[in-house]
Write a protein that holds these residues in place. Structure first.
Motif, PDB file in Angstrom:
ATOM      1  N   LEU A   1     -23.636   7.409   1.864  1.00 45.67           N
ATOM      2  CA  LEU A   1     -23.992   6.077   1.275  1.00 45.67           C
ATOM      3  C   LEU A   1     -22.839   5.196   1.678  1.00 45.67           C
ATOM      4  O   LEU A   1     -23.043   3.981   2.049  1.00 45.67           O
ATOM      5  N   GLY A   2     -21.793   5.546   1.571  1.00 50.08           N
ATOM      6  CA  GLY A   2     -20.548   4.753   2.083  1.00 50.08           C
ATOM      7  C   GLY A   2     -20.470   4.561   3.407  1.00 50.08           C
ATOM      8  O   GLY A   2     -20.523   3.246   4.021  1.00 50.08           O
ATOM      9  N   LEU A   3     -20.899   5.506   4.089  1.00 48.00           N
ATOM     10  CA  LEU A   3     -20.656   5.157   5.780  1.00 48.00           C
ATOM     11  C   LEU A   3     -22.055   4.444   6.066  1.00 48.00           C
ATOM     12  O   LEU A   3     -21.875   3.520   6.862  1.00 48.00           O
ATOM     13  N   ILE A   4     -23.126   4.474   5.432  1.00 44.92           N
ATOM     14  CA  ILE A   4     -24.440   3.587   5.786  1.00 44.92           C
ATOM     15  C   ILE A   4     -23.962   2.115   5.319  1.00 44.92           C
ATOM     16  O   ILE A   4     -24.244   1.319   6.150  1.00 44.92           O
ATOM     17  N   LEU A   5     -23.525   2.082   4.010  1.00 42.12           N
ATOM     18  CA  LEU A   5     -23.234   0.670   3.612  1.00 42.12           C
ATOM     19  C   LEU A   5     -22.193   0.001   4.462  1.00 42.12           C
ATOM     20  O   LEU A   5     -22.133  -1.288   4.712  1.00 42.12           O
ATOM     21  N   SER A   6     -21.197   0.562   4.974  1.00 44.16           N
ATOM     22  CA  SER A   6     -20.150   0.077   5.704  1.00 44.16           C
ATOM     23  C   SER A   6     -20.626  -0.158   7.036  1.00 44.16           C
ATOM     24  O   SER A   6     -19.748  -1.024   7.917  1.00 44.16           O
ATOM     25  N   GLY A   7     -21.842   0.291   7.645  1.00 46.63           N
ATOM     26  CA  GLY A   7     -22.322  -0.198   9.140  1.00 46.63           C
ATOM     27  C   GLY A   7     -21.798   0.922   9.893  1.00 46.63           C
ATOM     28  O   GLY A   7     -22.102   0.688  11.248  1.00 46.63           O
ATOM     29  N   MET A   8     -21.056   1.929   9.577  1.00 47.44           N
ATOM     30  CA  MET A   8     -20.469   2.881  10.498  1.00 47.44           C
ATOM     31  C   MET A   8     -21.564   3.786  11.052  1.00 47.44           C
ATOM     32  O   MET A   8     -21.406   4.508  12.103  1.00 47.44           O
ATOM     33  N   THR A   9     -22.943   3.654  10.729  1.00 45.80           N
ATOM     34  CA  THR A   9     -23.777   4.558  11.080  1.00 45.80           C
ATOM     35  C   THR A   9     -24.491   3.834  12.371  1.00 45.80           C
ATOM     36  O   THR A   9     -25.339   4.274  13.258  1.00 45.80           O
ATOM     37  N   ASP A  10     -24.055   2.481  12.531  1.00 44.63           N
ATOM     38  CA  ASP A  10     -24.600   1.969  13.971  1.00 44.63           C
ATOM     39  C   ASP A  10     -23.401   2.015  15.002  1.00 44.63           C
ATOM     40  O   ASP A  10     -22.458   1.247  14.887  1.00 44.63           O
ATOM     41  N   PRO A  11     -23.652   2.779  16.150  1.00 44.98           N
ATOM     42  CA  PRO A  11     -22.634   3.136  17.058  1.00 44.98           C
ATOM     43  C   PRO A  11     -22.163   1.839  17.817  1.00 44.98           C
ATOM     44  O   PRO A  11     -21.068   1.660  18.131  1.00 44.98           O
ATOM     45  N   THR A  12     -22.937   0.678  17.633  1.00 42.89           N
ATOM     46  CA  THR A  12     -22.467  -0.671  18.443  1.00 42.89           C
ATOM     47  C   THR A  12     -21.183  -1.230  17.543  1.00 42.89           C
ATOM     48  O   THR A  12     -20.422  -1.971  18.018  1.00 42.89           O
ATOM     49  N   LYS A  13     -21.432  -1.046  16.166  1.00 35.95           N
ATOM     50  CA  LYS A  13     -20.315  -1.539  15.545  1.00 35.95           C
ATOM     51  C   LYS A  13     -18.925  -0.795  15.632  1.00 35.95           C
ATOM     52  O   LYS A  13     -17.930  -1.222  15.535  1.00 35.95           O
ATOM     53  N   VAL A  14     -19.005   0.644  16.100  1.00 35.84           N
ATOM     54  CA  VAL A  14     -17.913   1.346  16.450  1.00 35.84           C
ATOM     55  C   VAL A  14     -17.236   1.081  17.640  1.00 35.84           C
ATOM     56  O   VAL A  14     -16.040   0.835  17.721  1.00 35.84           O
ATOM     57  N   THR A  15     -18.090   1.108  18.599  1.00 38.83           N
ATOM     58  CA  THR A  15     -17.901   0.685  20.054  1.00 38.83           C
ATOM     59  C   THR A  15     -17.168  -0.645  20.002  1.00 38.83           C
ATOM     60  O   THR A  15     -16.345  -1.181  20.731  1.00 38.83           O
ATOM     61  N   GLY A  16     -17.972  -1.452  18.977  1.00 40.78           N
ATOM     62  CA  GLY A  16     -17.256  -2.981  19.040  1.00 40.78           C
ATOM     63  C   GLY A  16     -15.904  -3.038  18.520  1.00 40.78           C
ATOM     64  O   GLY A  16     -15.039  -3.952  19.101  1.00 40.78           O
TER      65      GLY A  16
ATOM     66  N   SER B   1     -14.505  -4.764  11.871  1.00 40.05           N
ATOM     67  CA  SER B   1     -15.240  -4.190  10.488  1.00 40.05           C
ATOM     68  C   SER B   1     -14.703  -2.568   9.964  1.00 40.05           C
ATOM     69  O   SER B   1     -14.203  -2.473   9.181  1.00 40.05           O
ATOM     70  N   LEU B   2     -14.329  -1.967  11.142  1.00 43.93           N
ATOM     71  CA  LEU B   2     -13.913  -0.681  10.900  1.00 43.93           C
ATOM     72  C   LEU B   2     -12.640  -0.439  10.255  1.00 43.93           C
ATOM     73  O   LEU B   2     -12.410   0.366   9.373  1.00 43.93           O
ATOM     74  N   ILE B   3     -11.742  -1.607  10.413  1.00 45.54           N
ATOM     75  CA  ILE B   3     -10.447  -1.483   9.896  1.00 45.54           C
ATOM     76  C   ILE B   3     -10.775  -1.796   8.194  1.00 45.54           C
ATOM     77  O   ILE B   3     -10.053  -1.131   7.182  1.00 45.54           O
ATOM     78  N   PHE B   4     -11.783  -2.358   7.773  1.00 42.37           N
ATOM     79  CA  PHE B   4     -12.098  -2.717   6.445  1.00 42.37           C
ATOM     80  C   PHE B   4     -12.558  -1.347   5.884  1.00 42.37           C
ATOM     81  O   PHE B   4     -12.326  -1.270   4.756  1.00 42.37           O
ATOM     82  N   VAL B   5     -13.190  -0.494   6.440  1.00 41.65           N
ATOM     83  CA  VAL B   5     -13.706   0.577   6.215  1.00 41.65           C
ATOM     84  C   VAL B   5     -12.670   1.354   5.758  1.00 41.65           C
ATOM     85  O   VAL B   5     -12.573   2.150   4.511  1.00 41.65           O
ATOM     86  N   MET B   6     -11.936   1.735   6.758  1.00 37.74           N
ATOM     87  CA  MET B   6     -10.619   2.642   6.594  1.00 37.74           C
ATOM     88  C   MET B   6      -9.686   2.321   5.645  1.00 37.74           C
ATOM     89  O   MET B   6      -9.362   3.092   4.722  1.00 37.74           O
ATOM     90  N   GLY B   7      -9.629   0.918   5.527  1.00 32.96           N
ATOM     91  CA  GLY B   7      -8.776   0.179   4.469  1.00 32.96           C
ATOM     92  C   GLY B   7      -9.079   0.492   3.018  1.00 32.96           C
ATOM     93  O   GLY B   7      -8.465   0.850   2.148  1.00 32.96           O
ATOM     94  N   GLY B   8     -10.282   0.148   2.855  1.00 30.98           N
ATOM     95  CA  GLY B   8     -11.076   0.316   1.684  1.00 30.98           C
ATOM     96  C   GLY B   8     -10.939   1.888   1.077  1.00 30.98           C
ATOM     97  O   GLY B   8     -10.604   2.315   0.044  1.00 30.98           O
ATOM     98  N   ALA B   9     -11.418   2.873   2.114  1.00 33.95           N
ATOM     99  CA  ALA B   9     -11.316   4.139   1.729  1.00 33.95           C
ATOM    100  C   ALA B   9     -10.133   4.652   1.480  1.00 33.95           C
ATOM    101  O   ALA B   9      -9.708   5.415   0.717  1.00 33.95           O
ATOM    102  N   ILE B  10      -8.868   4.306   2.148  1.00 34.88           N
ATOM    103  CA  ILE B  10      -7.540   4.756   1.909  1.00 34.88           C
ATOM    104  C   ILE B  10      -7.103   4.332   0.857  1.00 34.88           C
ATOM    105  O   ILE B  10      -6.409   5.005   0.238  1.00 34.88           O
TER     106      ILE B  10
END
Lengths: 142, 143
Positions: free
Chosen positions: A15-30, A41-50
């Motif tokens: 659920l966290g992965l989906i909400l974070s937007g990480m299931t969209d590959p273009t967000k990751v390659t972005g 965006s990915l920095i906010f995902v990792m920051g929140g998780a850490i």
């Protein structure tokens, strides 16, 4: 009980992965495209998780057993060697090519159509290749 | 060079990250396990008696998560124009690399950095730099 908590934890993780937007590959390659239109965006995902996980690992480090009674399986490996870096580089190339890492690929498997399915099958094949290679002494875990 | 403001989602990404952190926290405190996806999945390919159940349960929860999500909100759109051949190559590299390097974005990137493990910080730097370089080569050198 540990099976139930493992299932619920996996669900929550997804659920966290989906909400974070990480299931969209273009967000990751972005995020990986620092020379183009960069998406931080990915920095906010990792920051929140850490932020949350760091507190939990602090507590876990002081305990010998988990709350459900099982052993505390914290990693003991400390060596920084060729296989750690080479493995990371191989993974990073694959990650950059498709924008999928293992978690988001699995969380997209059921609803994401054919592409995550192809990726996950190839990833399992890659893991199986590792299992076969690691039977040879020169690549064995040291 | 510049920020992609239209696809930048700081709040939902932070909220999702907090959920991932919560799941990671619950898993280590309750089950005493590291929520590293490649390790949990890869461990199933080297079966040890009595060690498979929790792995299957975690992976099943992860796979079912989009159904749970869609009960509350519509699933976010997935955009990808990666062709089949590249998807297969990428999957092979991710599978092999994560197992050889003992972890992925969750195991090294989230759990390892949270544990302040120098080993995981080096691993995370390795796959991030390789990811940056790969996207640079694909998007800016070959186009």
């Amino acid at each position: 009980m540990q099976i139930v908590t493992a299932f619920v934890t996996g669900l929550l993780f997804g659920l966290g992965l989906i909400l974070s937007g990480m299931t969209d590959p273009t967000k990751v390659t972005g995020f990986l495209d620092i020379a183009g239109a960069w998406n931080p965006s990915l920095i906010f995902v990792m920051g929140g998780a850490i932020l949350v996980a760091m507190v939990a690992f602090r507590i876990a480090g002081t305990r010998t057993r988990a709350l459900l009674g099982g052993a505390m399986h914290l990693p003991t490996a400390r060596q920084i060697d060729k296989r750690l870096i080479l493995g990371g580089v191989i993974f990073g190339i694959g990650w950059g090519l498709a924008g999928y890492c293992p978690g988001p690929a699995l969380a997209s498997l059921a609803t994401g159509g054919i592409k995550p399915l192809i990726f996950v099958l190839a990833m399992l094949a890659g893991m199986a290749i590792y299992e076969i290679l690691s039977r040879f002494p020169d690549t064995k875990r040291h | 060079m510049g920020i992609d403001w239209t696809n930048f989602t700081p709040w939902s990404s932070l909220a999702g990250g907090l959920l991932i952190g919560l799941a990671t926290a619950a898993f280590v405190l309750l089950n005493g396990r590291i929520a590293g996806i490649s390790g949990i999945l890869g461990g199933l390919l080297r079966p040890v008696r009595g060690d498979a159940g929790w792995r299957v349960a975690f992976i099943t929860g992860l796979i079912f998560s989009p159904f749970a999500y869609s009960l509350v909100a519509p699933l976010p759109a997935i955009h990808t124009d990666t062709g089949t051949a590249i998807l297969i190559l990428a999957g092979l590299l991710v599978g092999l690399g994560t197992r050889y390097g003992s972890g992925c974005t969750s195991g090294h990137g989230v759990c390892g950095i949270s544990r302040l493990s120098p080993r995981s910080m080096v691993a995370t730097a390795s796959f991030m730099l390789a990811g940056f370089a790969t996207v640079y080569v694909v998007r800016h050198l070959f186009h």
